[in-house]
Design an enzyme around this catalytic site. Structure first.
Site, PDB file in Angstrom:
ATOM      1  N   HIS A 361      -3.918  -9.447  -8.322  1.00 20.00           N
ATOM      2  CA  HIS A 361      -5.085  -9.963  -7.606  1.00 20.00           C
ATOM      3  C   HIS A 361      -4.699 -11.085  -6.658  1.00 20.00           C
ATOM      4  O   HIS A 361      -5.132 -11.134  -5.501  1.00 20.00           O
ATOM      5  CB  HIS A 361      -6.121 -10.448  -8.631  1.00 20.00           C
ATOM      6  CG  HIS A 361      -7.437 -10.810  -8.011  1.00 20.00           C
ATOM      7  ND1 HIS A 361      -8.401 -11.509  -8.675  1.00 20.00           N
ATOM      8  CD2 HIS A 361      -7.947 -10.563  -6.776  1.00 20.00           C
ATOM      9  CE1 HIS A 361      -9.442 -11.685  -7.875  1.00 20.00           C
ATOM     10  NE2 HIS A 361      -9.192 -11.114  -6.735  1.00 20.00           N
ATOM     11  N   GLU A 602       0.743   9.515  -3.674  1.00 19.20           N
ATOM     12  CA  GLU A 602       1.652   8.450  -4.094  1.00 19.20           C
ATOM     13  C   GLU A 602       2.585   8.903  -5.214  1.00 19.20           C
ATOM     14  O   GLU A 602       3.644   8.330  -5.411  1.00 19.20           O
ATOM     15  CB  GLU A 602       0.869   7.201  -4.524  1.00 19.20           C
ATOM     16  CG  GLU A 602      -0.289   7.483  -5.457  1.00 19.20           C
ATOM     17  CD  GLU A 602      -1.229   6.290  -5.588  1.00 19.20           C
ATOM     18  OE1 GLU A 602      -0.839   5.160  -5.224  1.00 19.20           O
ATOM     19  OE2 GLU A 602      -2.353   6.480  -6.067  1.00 19.20           O
ATOM     20  N   ASP A 626       3.522   2.876  -3.607  1.00 22.40           N
ATOM     21  CA  ASP A 626       3.827   3.566  -4.854  1.00 22.40           C
ATOM     22  C   ASP A 626       4.713   4.786  -4.610  1.00 22.40           C
ATOM     23  O   ASP A 626       5.598   5.094  -5.416  1.00 22.40           O
ATOM     24  CB  ASP A 626       2.545   3.985  -5.572  1.00 22.40           C
ATOM     25  CG  ASP A 626       2.024   2.886  -6.485  1.00 22.40           C
ATOM     26  OD1 ASP A 626       2.848   2.141  -7.034  1.00 22.40           O
ATOM     27  OD2 ASP A 626       0.793   2.774  -6.646  1.00 22.40           O
ATOM     28  N   CYS A 673      -1.819   4.005   4.100  1.00 24.58           N
ATOM     29  CA  CYS A 673      -2.438   2.699   3.834  1.00 24.58           C
ATOM     30  C   CYS A 673      -1.506   1.736   3.100  1.00 24.58           C
ATOM     31  O   CYS A 673      -1.943   0.734   2.566  1.00 24.58           O
ATOM     32  CB  CYS A 673      -3.730   2.867   3.028  1.00 24.58           C
ATOM     33  SG  CYS A 673      -3.490   3.570   1.386  1.00 24.58           S
TER      34      CYS A 673
END
Length: 753
Positions: A361, A602, A626, A673
């Site tokens: 986060h 991914e 990933d 992304c």
């Protein structure tokens, strides 16, 4: 031998100074290995010499006086080759050199091992024996282990400034971690210390028992005073039963209870923090096992009291200040989103954390706020860094502590250039991301924060390419309700309407835990994460899907993205849940068209299921972060292997190019992304591959837009062809930098190393 090794490591880690650590090391190793001599030589990189820094067995006056170059003598040979040297008859070796100051001509056997930290040779650890002795494999393994431990101690000493010479080649301490948010900053380190942890207190033998008892008594007295003040402040606002709890705390701290037992452990040979931790943990374990609810609850009280007393025993550790320097680099064991809020935004210039990952986060927030951040810096001695000058390089994941004037001037120049470039690029941010030969490359933004922070981007982007729905979940103390999620999603959709907003379903697991839904696994990135979690908990996914659909009523710009897809069955199950959510809402009078649904590419296995996926979904979104770590088998959040993680690895670029070709064949739109999309050179490669949109964090938009506006699509395709022919990551990076330089765009890339 393992118990001996553990005790030595604990004692060395608990040493109050570098000198004490070295002295402990030579004394303990000589005793454990039953040798005549143990010596430590440290590398002075400025003079390119190994200097004798401590010894037990050689003449003490030689310390600091005897030195040798790399390849000079047996010690110099170990340092030069960076490998162990085990000799039964050392004086007969051709590299043997006699130093009269040491008196070592009396010693026949020699075992030396290099001290290496992050691929840098810091010194040599040596044991010697007067009689001829061939040290066995166990001896060699033991000394190598000790050298590895000493390497960490030396790294700490360099960071704290207690070791100035010998030092590293650039004259200051440099630590590496995981680059989590790009940018550079210079400022003053402010340490956020974690709460006292009873489980991380090392065992140490006290040098002054009475002093340790005095420390303990003072700490207990301070806690008793704190509890008394707290009770007096709350006495009129809490019940008599709750007031009685404060009395119980006071009794536990009485001389006949906790304090007396801890004092007994100190007199038995344990320092105060260790004695306290031992006693508290023993009481807690006992109380947690008894068949009595009241007593089990008291275990938490005992643990809390133990932490309070330990905090006072550690009172020399810095605490969070009331005021902050003008340029604050916040540093801690594990920074949280709340930690960022403790520093005024205009003073916070950088973040450093011992723990944490690039998808945590705090990393997501830092990238969105444009704050340079490095995580996973495992060698930092927090208690001694407070107030130190430092330079943070978020591009390469580096922290320079107490930099020299030359290093500081170099980075101040780079920081000023970055700021000037940002101001220049700001002037063209409302212009289209169109190449010099007229090709429009849609740029989208990754979000997950409050709408106010990103709504101003609407005129500059083609929509939201990735809305991380887990961020609101992370900031909550429970799963947010359908009403709460509907409000959040509606704000996001409305702010960007009519532009598309791609909302990813809850993507937790791996290194993204919810405080109220922890996932503890030995191999989290290969475990329970993404769609695997939410399909196993359809009650959570259904609430989220209903909220997304309800939020999109009247806006029609919602796209749903399914993360961590590895099988067609997962897609089929998720699509059935989306249809079910739509039917349920229709029964409640909420009618709307089914939104577009896509999958994240991914997991490498999906590259071989594209035909089946294309028959079921409307678009592909490549999570290059990933995909890179799974293709390369590299945990990008592990600082030991983070340097191996690079989205410009030829295998990754080849996989992405293959995916773009297949997407065009299948007529399924594909976007990227991941962080590669936010790299100006990487964005040009992706555009050359034919991806239909690039999504990135807001701070990356200006540089990527500038690169696209100054390079033609034809040149981007030529660049791609040239790059795909290269065999190594280093060759790819060098070629990209060369071509960007030829196009006068090198200033858009991070500064060269």
């Amino acid at each position: 031998m393992l118990d001996v090794l553990r005790r030595i490591i604990q004692e060395v880690n608990g040493a109050r100074s570098l000198e004490a650590a070295l002295a402990t090391m030579v004394r303990r190793i000589r005793k454990a290995m039953r040798t005549d001599v143990c010596s430590i030589y440290l590398f002075d990189a400025e003079r390119e010499r190994l200097v004798l820094m401590d010894t037990l067995g050689l003449h003490s006056e030689a310390v600091g006086q005897v030195s040798m170059g790399l390849g000079e003598g047996l010690v110099g040979l170990v340092g030069q080759r960076e490998e162990p040297l085990n000799l039964e008859d050392a004086p007969s070796h051709p590299y043997f050199r006699y130093f009269a100051e040491t008196g070592e001509e009396r010693f026949s056997s020699f075992l030396g091992v290099p001290i290496i930290h992050q691929r840098r040779m810091l010194g040599v650890l040596v044991v010697q024996q007067q009689a001829m002795r061939r040290f066995d494999e166990g001896d060699e393994a033991f000394l190598i282990t000790m050298a590895a431990q000493l390497a960490g101690v030396l790294a700490h000493a360099m960071a704290t400034g207690t070791l100035t010479r010998p030092a590293q080649a650039d004259g200051q301490a440099m630590f590496s971690g995981v680059a989590a948010s790009p940018g550079m900053a210079s400022g003053e380190l402010v340490v956020l210390m974690p709460p006292a942890d009873l489980n991380s207190v090392p065992d140490l033998i006290p040098t002054d028992i009475e002093a340790e008892i005095t420390r303990l008594n003072e700490a207990i007295a301070n806690v008793r005073k704190e509890i008394g003040v707290a009770a007096a402040r709350l006495v009129k606002r809490i019940s008599a039963q709750e007031v009685a709890l404060f009395d119980a705390y006071q009794q536990m701290l009485g001389d006949a209870a906790l304090g007396q037992e801890v004092e007994k452990r100190i007199r038995e040979g344990q320092w105060a923090p260790g004695a306290l931790a031992d006693v508290v943990k023993r009481h807690v374990q006992y109380l947690e096992r008894v068949d009595d609810n009241y007593l089990r609850e008291r275990a938490a009280d005992i643990r809390d009291l133990g932490r309070r007393v330990l905090a006072h025993l550690q009172e020399d550790s810095p605490r969070t200040p009331d005021t902050f320097p003008e340029k604050t680099i916040l540093i801690g064991d594990e920074l949280s989103a709340a930690s960022l809020g403790e520093v005024p935004r205009d003073k916070l210039v950088g973040l450093v954390s011992i723990r944490g990952s690039s998808t945590s986060h705090v990393a997501i927030l830092a990238r969105a706020m444009g704050i340079p951040t490095v995580l996973g810096m495992v060698d930092l001695p927090l208690p001694r860094l407070n107030g130190a000058r430092a330079i943070l390089d978020g591009h390469r994941g580096r922290l320079f502590v107490r930099p020299d004037a030359e290093r500081e001037h170099h980075y101040e120049t780079l920081i000023a250039e970055e700021k000037a470039l940002s101001e220049v690029l700001e002037h063209e941010q409302d212009r289209p991301s169109e190449t010099s030969d007229g090709y429009y490359m849609p740029l989208m933004v990754n979000t997950g924060l409050a709408v106010e922070a990103v709504a101003s981007l609407k005129s500059r982007v083609g929509g939201v390419g990735l809305y991380r729905t887990e961020v609101p979940f992370m900031m909550n103390e429970r799963f947010p309700s359908e009403q709460e999620q509907t409000r959040l999603y509606h704000e996001q959709l409305e702010s960007f309407a009519p532009l598309p907003v791609v909302m990813r379903t809850l993507d937790i697991g791996g290194d993204k835990d919810l405080p109220y839904f922890p996932i503890d696994e030995a191999n989290p990135f290969l475990g329970w994460r993404g769609i695997r979690v939410t399909l196993d908990h359809p009650e959570v996914l259904m609430v989220q899907l209903r909220a997304m659909l309800r939020a999109s009523v009247g806006l029609d710009n919602l796209c749903i993205l399914l993360p961590m897809i590895s099988s067609i069955e997962e897609v089929d199950t998720a699509l059935k849940l989306i249809d079910r959510a739509q039917r349920e809402l229709a029964e409640e009078g909420v009618k709307l068209a089914r939104p577009q649904v896509g999958v994240m590419i991914e997991v490498p296995g999906t590259l071989y299921q594209l035909d089946a996926l294309a028959a079921r979904v409307d678009f592909f979104s490549v999570g290059s972060n990933d995909l890179t770590q799974y293709l390369l088998a590299v945990d990008r959040n592990n600082p030991r292997v983070a340097s191996l993680y690079d989205a410009c690895h030829p295998a990754v670029l080849g996989a992405l190019s293959h995916l773009a070709i297949e997407s065009r064949r299948l007529q399924v739109p594909a976007s990227v992304c991941g962080e590669l999309a936010g790299d100006p050179a990487g964005a040009l490669l992706l555009m050359g591959m034919g991806f239909e949109a690039l999504s990135m964090n807001a701070p990356s938009l200006s540089r990527v837009r500038a690169a696209i506006r100054r390079v033609s699509l034809a040149d981007a395709r030529t660049l791609l062809d040239e790059t795909l022919a290269l065999p190594t990551t280093a060759a790819v990076r060098a070629h990209l930098r060369q071509r960007m330089g030829e196009w006068k765009l090198a200033h858009l890339l991070p500064p060269d190393d």
